[in-house]
Scaffold this motif. Structure first.
Motif, short mmCIF file in Angstrom:
data_model
loop_
_atom_site.label_atom_id
_atom_site.label_comp_id
_atom_site.label_asym_id
_atom_site.label_seq_id
_atom_site.Cartn_x
_atom_site.Cartn_y
_atom_site.Cartn_z
N SER A 80 15.37 30.50 -12.37
CA SER A 80 14.09 30.60 -13.09
C SER A 80 12.95 29.95 -12.33
N LEU A 81 13.28 28.94 -11.51
CA LEU A 81 12.24 28.23 -10.76
C LEU A 81 11.92 28.89 -9.42
N GLU A 82 12.75 29.83 -8.98
CA GLU A 82 12.63 30.36 -7.62
C GLU A 82 11.24 30.86 -7.25
N PRO A 83 10.54 31.65 -8.10
CA PRO A 83 9.20 32.11 -7.71
C PRO A 83 8.25 30.96 -7.40
N MET A 84 8.29 29.89 -8.21
CA MET A 84 7.41 28.75 -7.97
C MET A 84 7.88 27.94 -6.77
N LEU A 85 9.18 27.82 -6.60
CA LEU A 85 9.71 27.06 -5.47
C LEU A 85 9.23 27.63 -4.14
N VAL A 86 9.33 28.96 -3.98
CA VAL A 86 8.95 29.56 -2.69
C VAL A 86 7.43 29.61 -2.52
N GLU A 87 6.68 29.42 -3.60
CA GLU A 87 5.23 29.29 -3.47
C GLU A 87 4.85 27.90 -3.00
N LYS A 88 5.58 26.89 -3.45
CA LYS A 88 5.24 25.50 -3.15
C LYS A 88 5.93 24.98 -1.88
N GLY A 89 7.00 25.63 -1.43
CA GLY A 89 7.69 25.17 -0.23
C GLY A 89 7.83 26.29 0.79
N LYS A 90 7.41 26.03 2.04
CA LYS A 90 7.60 27.03 3.09
C LYS A 90 9.09 27.32 3.27
N THR A 91 9.86 26.25 3.25
CA THR A 91 11.32 26.37 3.23
C THR A 91 11.84 25.60 2.03
N VAL A 92 12.74 26.23 1.27
CA VAL A 92 13.36 25.57 0.12
C VAL A 92 14.85 25.45 0.42
N MET A 93 15.35 24.23 0.36
CA MET A 93 16.77 23.97 0.62
C MET A 93 17.43 23.59 -0.69
N VAL A 94 18.46 24.36 -1.08
CA VAL A 94 19.15 24.13 -2.34
C VAL A 94 20.61 23.84 -2.06
N LYS A 95 21.10 22.73 -2.57
CA LYS A 95 22.51 22.35 -2.44
C LYS A 95 23.24 22.82 -3.70
N LEU A 96 24.24 23.69 -3.51
CA LEU A 96 24.99 24.25 -4.63
C LEU A 96 26.47 23.89 -4.52
N SER A 97 27.23 24.25 -5.54
CA SER A 97 28.65 23.96 -5.55
C SER A 97 29.37 24.70 -4.42
N PRO A 98 30.24 24.02 -3.68
CA PRO A 98 31.00 24.70 -2.62
C PRO A 98 31.97 25.73 -3.19
N MET A 99 32.17 25.73 -4.50
CA MET A 99 33.05 26.70 -5.14
C MET A 99 32.33 28.00 -5.49
#
Length: 397
Positions: free
Chosen positions: A180-199
Motif C-alpha cells: 500500500s505504501l509503494e507508490p509513495m515510497l518510490v516517490e520519496k526514495g530514488k532507491t527503496v530497499m525493503v528487507k522481507l522474510s527469506p521464506m
C-alpha cells in the motif's frame, strides 16, 4: 548508583551466565541488576552478531527481542554496499544496526522509530559509533514518510510478527504493508530497499510490488537470512518483466569471504545442464541462497558440471571448480542393499547426512542407518538420472 560503578559492574561480569546472575540481586544491592542483565546479555549476543559494536564498552543494548530481530553485522554490511548518496532514511530503524551501516554511505541520515526506548539507545550509541550525522526521529515511519523530503535511499524492515508474536511471511501480513505504501515510497526514495522474510516466494514479491528493480538473497554460514528487494520508480506503462530481473545470491562465509552468483530467470530457462547416472571425483551442493533462488540448470552450465537428476540439485565433475556452495571429494557410494550399505558405512558411527530428492527424511534415514550426527563424514541420499537411489559418502574438499 554512579554510572562508573554500573559500567565497571558490566565489564567485570560481561562473561557471566546471565540467568544465574539474575538470581543474585541480594548480592549486589547498589546495582540495578535487572538492567545490568539486559546489558550483559545484549553484549554477549553482540560479540557474535555485531563484533565491531561489542568492542565499544559504552554502547547500550535493548531487551532480548530487539537483539534477536536485528540484522547481523555481516548482512548489514552487505546491504550498505548496495547504495550510496547524499541522504538516506530508515523508516523502521529499531535498534539501528542497518541504519548505522547504511548511514556510513551517506552524508546525512535519518533514523525513524516509534519506540522511545530504542530512540534513546540510538541517540546514545550513534555518536559512540562515529555517526554524529544521524538524526533521530521518534515517530511512526508511515507518518514520517508522508511529510519527508525526497532522499536518495529509503530503507524498510517491516515487522514480521503478528499480534500473538508469531512470525509472518507474506508482505500483506507485515507492518507496515509495503504494497500500500509503494507508490509513495518510490516517490520519496530514488532507491527503496525493503528487507522481507527469506521464506517469501520470489514470484510473489514481484507480482505484489510493481516497481521491483532487483532481488538480493543473502545467506550467512549456509543459512538463508534475508530477502532484499530494491524498488525504483517505473513509468506508468512499464511493467516488471520477471524473467528479466537480476537475482543476486550472496553467500557470506565469514568477514572476508563470500560467494556471489547473479542471474535472470530468462538465463535459467535457456540454460542446458546435462544429467548423469554416474559419479565422478567431486560432488557439489549449492549454497542456501542458490537453493532458495533455484538457478539449477544455469549452475551446471556455467561451471561445466553434470547434474545427478533434474530434481536432486547435486552436481558432479572430474575436475574441481570454484563453486558457490560446498564441494566434496567422493570417497565411495552404494545402493541401499544391506551388504553394500554395511561396506559403505564400515567404521562410521556418526555423519553429516543430507537428503536430496529421496523418499525419506533425514531423521528417518539416520534412524535406519543408526548414525549419530556430526563428524568428518558427509553422506548424501539422493537419486541419479536413471532413477537409482544411492547413498554417497564424501569428505569436505
Amino acid at each position: 548508583m554512579k554510572t562508573t560503578d554500573f559500567s565497571t559492574f558490566l565489564s567485570e561480569h560481561r562473561h557471566d551466565d546471565v540467568r544465574a546472575l539474575a538470581l543474585q540481586a541480594g548480592k549486589y544491592p547498589g546495582i540495578d541488576l535487572q538492567e545490568a542483565v539486559v546489558q550483559i546479555a545484549g553484549r554477549q549476543i553482540a560479540e557474535k552478531k555485531l563484533p565491531s559494536w561489542a568492542a565499544i564498552d559504552d554502547l547500550r543494548y535493548p531487551r532480548h527481542l530487539s537483539m534477536e530481530q536485528c540484522s547481523s553485522e555481516l548482512t548489514a554490511r552487505y546491504k550498505a554496499s548496495l547504495v550510496s548518496g547524499e541522504r538516506m532514511a530508515d523508516l523502521t530503524a529499531g535498534f539501528g544496526v542497518d541504519c548505522s551501516f547504511l548511514a556510513r554511505r551517506f552524508r546525512q541520515a535519518d533514523y525513524v522509530e516509534q519506540q522511545e526506548v530504542l530512540c534513546r539507545l540510538a541517540a546514545h550509541n550513534f555518536p559512540l559509533l562515529g555517526l554524529p550525522h544521524v538524526q533521530i526521529h521518534c515517530c511512526d515511519g508511515t507518518d514520517y514518510l508522508q511529510h519527508m523530503q525526497p532522499v536518495d535511499c529509503l530503507f524498510l524492515d517491516p515487522a514480521r510478527r503478528d499480534s500473538q508474536g508469531g512470525k509472518t511471511i507474506q508482505i500483506a501480513d507485515c507492518e507496515p504493508d509495503v504494497r500500500s505504501l509503494e507508490p509513495m515510497l518510490v516517490e520519496k526514495g530514488k532507491t527503496v530497499m525493503v528487507k522481507l522474510s527469506p521464506m517469501l516466494d520470489l514470484s510473489t514479491a514481484v507480482k505484489e510490488l510493481r516497481h521491483v528493480s532487483a532481488i538480493h538473497i543473502v545467506a550467512v554460514h549456509n543459512e538463508c537470512k534475508e530477502l532484499i528487494i530494491l524498488l525504483k520508480k517505473r513509468e506508468e506503462n512499464h511493467k516488471v518483466i520477471e524473467e528479466e530481473l537480476i537475482i543476486h545470491c550472496e553467500q557470506i562465509v565469514d568477514n572476508s569471504t563470500s560467494q556471489h552468483f547473479s542471474y535472470s530467470q530468462a538465463e535459467e530457462k535457456a540454460a542446458h545442464c546435462p544429467l548423469t547416472d554416474r559419479l565422478y571425483t567431486y560432488l557439489y551442493e549449492p549454497g542456501a541462497a542458490l537453493l532458495k533462488a533455484g538457478p539449477f540448470r544455469l549452475l551446471g552450465q556455467r561451471y561445466g558440471l553434470q547434474k545427478l537428476h533434474a530434481n536432486s540439485h547435486l552436481y558432479t565433475s572430474d575436475t574441481a571448480v570454484d563453486f558457490p556452495g560446498r564441494r566434496f571429494r567422493i570417497t565411495s557410494w552404494s545402493g541401499f542393499g544391506k551388504k553394500e550399505l554395511k561396506t559403505l558405512l564400515q567404521g562410521v558411527d556418526k555423519a553429516n547426512l543430507t537428503v536430496r530428492n529421496f523418499p525419506a527424511s533425514v531423521a528417518d534415514l539416520r534412524k535406519k542407518l543408526k548414525l549419530k550426527e556430526g563428524g568428518e563424514v558427509y553422506l548424501f541420499a539422493t537419486t541419479l538420472a536413471n532413477g537409482e537411489k544411492i547413498l554417497i559418502r564424501g569428505e569436505k574438499d
